[in-house]
Design a protein around this motif. Structure first.
Motif, PDB file in Angstrom:
ATOM      1  N   ALA A 123       0.836  -1.209   0.000  1.00 26.38           N
ATOM      2  CA  ALA A 123       0.000   0.000   0.000  1.00 26.38           C
ATOM      3  C   ALA A 123       0.868   1.255   0.000  1.00 26.38           C
ATOM      4  CB  ALA A 123      -0.931  -0.004   1.207  1.00 26.38           C
ATOM      5  N   GLY A 124       1.974   1.219   0.756  1.00 19.38           N
ATOM      6  CA  GLY A 124       2.868   2.371   0.799  1.00 19.38           C
ATOM      7  C   GLY A 124       3.501   2.657  -0.550  1.00 19.38           C
ATOM      8  N   ALA A 125       3.960   1.600  -1.214  1.00 17.57           N
ATOM      9  CA  ALA A 125       4.585   1.770  -2.525  1.00 17.57           C
ATOM     10  C   ALA A 125       3.584   2.257  -3.561  1.00 17.57           C
ATOM     11  CB  ALA A 125       5.207   0.451  -2.974  1.00 17.57           C
ATOM     12  N   GLU A 126       2.378   1.714  -3.523  1.00 19.16           N
ATOM     13  CA  GLU A 126       1.348   2.110  -4.487  1.00 19.16           C
ATOM     14  C   GLU A 126       0.875   3.539  -4.220  1.00 19.16           C
ATOM     15  OE1 GLU A 126      -1.392   1.542  -7.737  1.00 19.16           O
ATOM     16  OE2 GLU A 126       0.597   0.834  -7.138  1.00 19.16           O
ATOM     17  N   THR A 127       0.822   3.933  -2.950  1.00 20.86           N
ATOM     18  CA  THR A 127       0.455   5.315  -2.598  1.00 20.86           C
ATOM     19  C   THR A 127       1.441   6.298  -3.221  1.00 20.86           C
ATOM     20  OG1 THR A 127      -0.642   4.698  -0.526  1.00 20.86           O
ATOM     21  CG2 THR A 127       0.192   6.949  -0.686  1.00 20.86           C
ATOM     22  N   ALA A 128       2.731   5.992  -3.123  1.00 20.47           N
ATOM     23  CA  ALA A 128       3.754   6.863  -3.705  1.00 20.47           C
ATOM     24  C   ALA A 128       3.587   6.951  -5.222  1.00 20.47           C
ATOM     25  CB  ALA A 128       5.141   6.327  -3.349  1.00 20.47           C
ATOM     26  N   ARG A 129       3.270   5.827  -5.859  1.00 23.71           N
ATOM     27  CA  ARG A 129       3.093   5.817  -7.317  1.00 23.71           C
ATOM     28  C   ARG A 129       1.885   6.661  -7.715  1.00 23.71           C
ATOM     29  NH1 ARG A 129       0.422   3.763 -11.494  1.00 23.71           N
ATOM     30  NH2 ARG A 129      -1.169   2.849 -10.149  1.00 23.71           N
ATOM     31  N   LEU A 130       0.796   6.515  -6.971  1.00 23.61           N
ATOM     32  CA  LEU A 130      -0.430   7.251  -7.284  1.00 23.61           C
ATOM     33  C   LEU A 130      -0.240   8.755  -7.092  1.00 23.61           C
ATOM     34  CD1 LEU A 130      -2.976   4.821  -5.610  1.00 23.61           C
ATOM     35  CD2 LEU A 130      -2.953   5.427  -8.031  1.00 23.61           C
ATOM     36  N   GLU A 132       2.555  10.403  -7.368  1.00 16.31           N
ATOM     37  CA  GLU A 132       3.375  10.864  -8.492  1.00 16.31           C
ATOM     38  C   GLU A 132       2.533  10.972  -9.760  1.00 16.31           C
ATOM     39  OE1 GLU A 132       7.441   9.659 -10.966  1.00 16.31           O
ATOM     40  OE2 GLU A 132       6.633   8.314  -9.425  1.00 16.31           O
ATOM     41  N   LEU A 133       1.671   9.975  -9.984  1.00 15.85           N
ATOM     42  CA  LEU A 133       0.786   9.987 -11.154  1.00 15.85           C
ATOM     43  C   LEU A 133      -0.084  11.233 -11.174  1.00 15.85           C
ATOM     44  CD1 LEU A 133      -0.382   8.344 -13.614  1.00 15.85           C
ATOM     45  CD2 LEU A 133      -2.040   7.384 -11.994  1.00 15.85           C
ATOM     46  N   CYS A 134      -0.491  11.678  -9.991  1.00 15.58           N
ATOM     47  CA  CYS A 134      -1.383  12.841  -9.890  1.00 15.58           C
ATOM     48  C   CYS A 134      -0.630  14.150  -9.644  1.00 15.58           C
ATOM     49  CB  CYS A 134      -2.409  12.603  -8.786  1.00 15.58           C
ATOM     50  SG  CYS A 134      -3.591  11.297  -9.181  1.00 15.58           S
ATOM     51  N   GLY A 135       0.690  14.121  -9.844  1.00 15.92           N
ATOM     52  CA  GLY A 135       1.471  15.353  -9.788  1.00 15.92           C
ATOM     53  C   GLY A 135       1.763  15.864  -8.400  1.00 15.92           C
ATOM     54  N   LEU A 136       1.868  14.961  -7.411  1.00 16.63           N
ATOM     55  CA  LEU A 136       2.151  15.362  -6.032  1.00 16.63           C
ATOM     56  C   LEU A 136       3.560  14.923  -5.631  1.00 16.63           C
ATOM     57  CD1 LEU A 136      -1.248  14.376  -4.403  1.00 16.63           C
ATOM     58  CD2 LEU A 136      -0.395  16.707  -4.708  1.00 16.63           C
ATOM     59  N   ARG A 137       4.270  15.802  -4.944  1.00 11.21           N
ATOM     60  CA  ARG A 137       5.608  15.466  -4.458  1.00 11.21           C
ATOM     61  C   ARG A 137       5.517  14.414  -3.352  1.00 11.21           C
ATOM     62  NH1 ARG A 137       5.399  20.866  -3.877  1.00 11.21           N
ATOM     63  NH2 ARG A 137       5.773  20.694  -1.626  1.00 11.21           N
ATOM     64  N   PRO A 138       6.470  13.492  -3.276  1.00 12.34           N
ATOM     65  CA  PRO A 138       6.415  12.410  -2.284  1.00 12.34           C
ATOM     66  C   PRO A 138       6.286  12.894  -0.847  1.00 12.34           C
ATOM     67  CG  PRO A 138       8.143  11.987  -3.894  1.00 12.34           C
ATOM     68  CD  PRO A 138       7.642  13.368  -4.159  1.00 12.34           C
ATOM     69  N   GLU A 139       6.940  14.022  -0.517  1.00 16.09           N
ATOM     70  CA  GLU A 139       6.916  14.498   0.868  1.00 16.09           C
ATOM     71  C   GLU A 139       5.531  14.953   1.329  1.00 16.09           C
ATOM     72  OE1 GLU A 139       8.916  17.839  -1.613  1.00 16.09           O
ATOM     73  OE2 GLU A 139       8.859  15.643  -1.548  1.00 16.09           O
ATOM     74  N   LEU A 140       4.638  15.246   0.366  1.00 14.16           N
ATOM     75  CA  LEU A 140       3.280  15.655   0.745  1.00 14.16           C
ATOM     76  C   LEU A 140       2.493  14.499   1.352  1.00 14.16           C
ATOM     77  CD1 LEU A 140       2.276  17.982  -2.245  1.00 14.16           C
ATOM     78  CD2 LEU A 140       3.010  18.630   0.052  1.00 14.16           C
ATOM     79  N   SER A 141       2.997  13.294   1.210  1.00 12.47           N
ATOM     80  CA  SER A 141       2.338  12.134   1.799  1.00 12.47           C
ATOM     81  C   SER A 141       2.209  12.272   3.308  1.00 12.47           C
ATOM     82  CB  SER A 141       3.127  10.859   1.458  1.00 12.47           C
ATOM     83  OG  SER A 141       2.563   9.732   2.073  1.00 12.47           O
ATOM     84  N   ASP A 142       3.162  13.003   3.931  1.00 15.06           N
ATOM     85  CA  ASP A 142       3.167  13.141   5.392  1.00 15.06           C
ATOM     86  C   ASP A 142       2.400  14.365   5.872  1.00 15.06           C
ATOM     87  OD1 ASP A 142       4.777  10.856   5.704  1.00 15.06           O
ATOM     88  OD2 ASP A 142       6.600  12.030   5.354  1.00 15.06           O
ATOM     89  N   CYS A 143       1.771  15.088   4.954  1.00 12.96           N
ATOM     90  CA  CYS A 143       1.020  16.291   5.317  1.00 12.96           C
ATOM     91  C   CYS A 143      -0.436  15.952   5.615  1.00 12.96           C
ATOM     92  CB  CYS A 143       1.074  17.315   4.186  1.00 12.96           C
ATOM     93  SG  CYS A 143       2.706  18.025   3.915  1.00 12.96           S
ATOM     94  N   GLY A 151      -5.776  22.708  -4.353  1.00 14.07           N
ATOM     95  CA  GLY A 151      -5.453  21.934  -5.545  1.00 14.07           C
ATOM     96  C   GLY A 151      -4.690  20.670  -5.208  1.00 14.07           C
ATOM     97  N   GLN A 152      -3.726  20.784  -4.280  1.00 12.41           N
ATOM     98  CA  GLN A 152      -2.968  19.604  -3.861  1.00 12.41           C
ATOM     99  C   GLN A 152      -3.871  18.586  -3.179  1.00 12.41           C
ATOM    100  OE1 GLN A 152      -0.097  21.801  -1.574  1.00 12.41           O
ATOM    101  NE2 GLN A 152       1.539  21.473  -3.077  1.00 12.41           N
ATOM    102  N   CYS A 153      -4.782  19.081  -2.352  1.00 10.51           N
ATOM    103  CA  CYS A 153      -5.697  18.176  -1.652  1.00 10.51           C
ATOM    104  C   CYS A 153      -6.626  17.475  -2.645  1.00 10.51           C
ATOM    105  CB  CYS A 153      -6.495  18.951  -0.608  1.00 10.51           C
ATOM    106  SG  CYS A 153      -7.274  17.904   0.646  1.00 10.51           S
ATOM    107  N   GLN A 154      -7.069  18.191  -3.671  1.00 10.08           N
ATOM    108  CA  GLN A 154      -7.945  17.566  -4.665  1.00 10.08           C
ATOM    109  C   GLN A 154      -7.170  16.546  -5.494  1.00 10.08           C
ATOM    110  OE1 GLN A 154     -10.835  16.612  -4.909  1.00 10.08           O
ATOM    111  NE2 GLN A 154     -12.014  18.352  -5.673  1.00 10.08           N
ATOM    112  N   ARG A 155      -5.910  16.792  -5.777  1.00  9.72           N
ATOM    113  CA  ARG A 155      -5.077  15.812  -6.467  1.00  9.72           C
ATOM    114  C   ARG A 155      -4.948  14.545  -5.615  1.00  9.72           C
ATOM    115  NH1 ARG A 155      -1.577  17.635 -10.725  1.00  9.72           N
ATOM    116  NH2 ARG A 155      -1.946  19.822 -11.219  1.00  9.72           N
ATOM    117  N   ALA A 156      -4.802  14.730  -4.304  1.00  5.09           N
ATOM    118  CA  ALA A 156      -4.727  13.579  -3.403  1.00  5.09           C
ATOM    119  C   ALA A 156      -6.050  12.818  -3.385  1.00  5.09           C
ATOM    120  CB  ALA A 156      -4.348  14.037  -1.993  1.00  5.09           C
ATOM    121  N   ALA A 157      -7.152  13.554  -3.444  1.00  5.96           N
ATOM    122  CA  ALA A 157      -8.467  12.903  -3.483  1.00  5.96           C
ATOM    123  C   ALA A 157      -8.629  12.090  -4.767  1.00  5.96           C
ATOM    124  CB  ALA A 157      -9.579  13.948  -3.374  1.00  5.96           C
TER     125      ALA A 157
END
Length: 252
Positions: A123-130, A132-143, A151-157
């Motif tokens: 799940a962690g690896a796939e989260t990072a891939r998703l 990136e696919l949606c244009g989010l920097r990896p460090e935003l995962s911890d936000c 816009g960033q939150c909607q990309r995460a959604a």
């Protein structure tokens, strides 16, 4: 064209105590084909979001039928409903409200994956891939949701909705809370994802100008009914109903 979604004669009546019943959706029928982008437009209160909630089973149907990928899900429950959610996901208007404020964005995306059988590491690896696919920097995962932009939150959604690789993505006013620049970025992202993943979209919106270059077909809702439908060019360039013309005039 293969139908991913088909709604037949949907009807929704709200009854609150002794008040008069409210007919919110009245005999609505339409289909979304494989790889097709269909817009459902109309003013606030026209019934668009209620239709979305009926399709996703967030509201119970009063009458009518819903078919997803050829299987009826009108009153699906339990495992059958869970299987339906593997094929369709929804992106809401307010991305911040759609996440648990106690969880990071990465946790919110990973939870969706774990709920569908992914091990923690996978799940962690796939989260990072998703992300990136949606244009989010990896460090935003911890936000947390409130720590990033709309816009960033909607990309995460969107990344979370894509987690289980649905065939159908339902976007309920998913760009209306964003400023014009971010809105354009999200629309560009959705176009790219649709090309890469061959998904179908039901794009619910009150802004007819926004869907002109994005959707293949447009359905126009008014007072709970679909009053006009056709290709984007047909509806926007040659509207047949006064209501549709009014919507077009309101954005010119």
């Amino acid at each position: 064209m293969e139908k991913i979604l088909e709604a037949r004669h949907l009807r929704k009546v709200f009854q609150a105590g002794s008040r008069e019943p409210l007919l919110a959706v009245d005999d609505v029928s339409f289909a979304v084909g494989a790889g097709e982008k269909v817009a459902l437009i109309g003013e606030s209160g026209s019934g668009k979001s209620t239709v979305a909630k009926l399709i996703t089973r967030l509201l119970a149907v009063t009458d009518g039928q819903i078919f997803l990928d050829g299987e009826e899900i009108t009153r699906a429950r339990g495992m059958k409903l869970k299987q339906a959610y593997r094929k369709m996901q929804m992106v809401f208007q307010s991305p911040v409200d759609s996440f648990d404020p106690r969880c990071t964005l990465g946790d919110g995306i990973a939870e969706s994956l774990r709920n569908h059988g992914y091990a923690k590491a996978e799940a962690g690896a796939e989260t990072a891939r998703l992300m990136e696919l949606c244009g989010l920097r990896p460090e935003l995962s911890d936000c947390y949701p409130y720590e990033v932009s709309g816009g960033q939150c909607q990309r995460a959604a969107i990344a979370r909705a894509l987690a289980i690789r649905p065939k159908l993505l339902i976007l309920d006013e998913a760009t209306s809370a964003l400023d014009v620049t971010v809105q354009a970025e999200i629309m560009s992202l959705l176009n790219r994802l649709q090309r890469e993943l061959s998904m179908s979209y039901l794009f619910i919106c009150h802004d007819i100008a926004l869907v002109q270059d994005f959707c293949d077909r447009v359905l126009v809702m008014h007072n709970g009914r679909i009053v006009e439908e056709g290709t984007a060019d047909e509806v926007i360039r040659h509207p047949q109903k006064k209501y549709t013309q009014m919507l077009i005039d309101s954005v010119l």
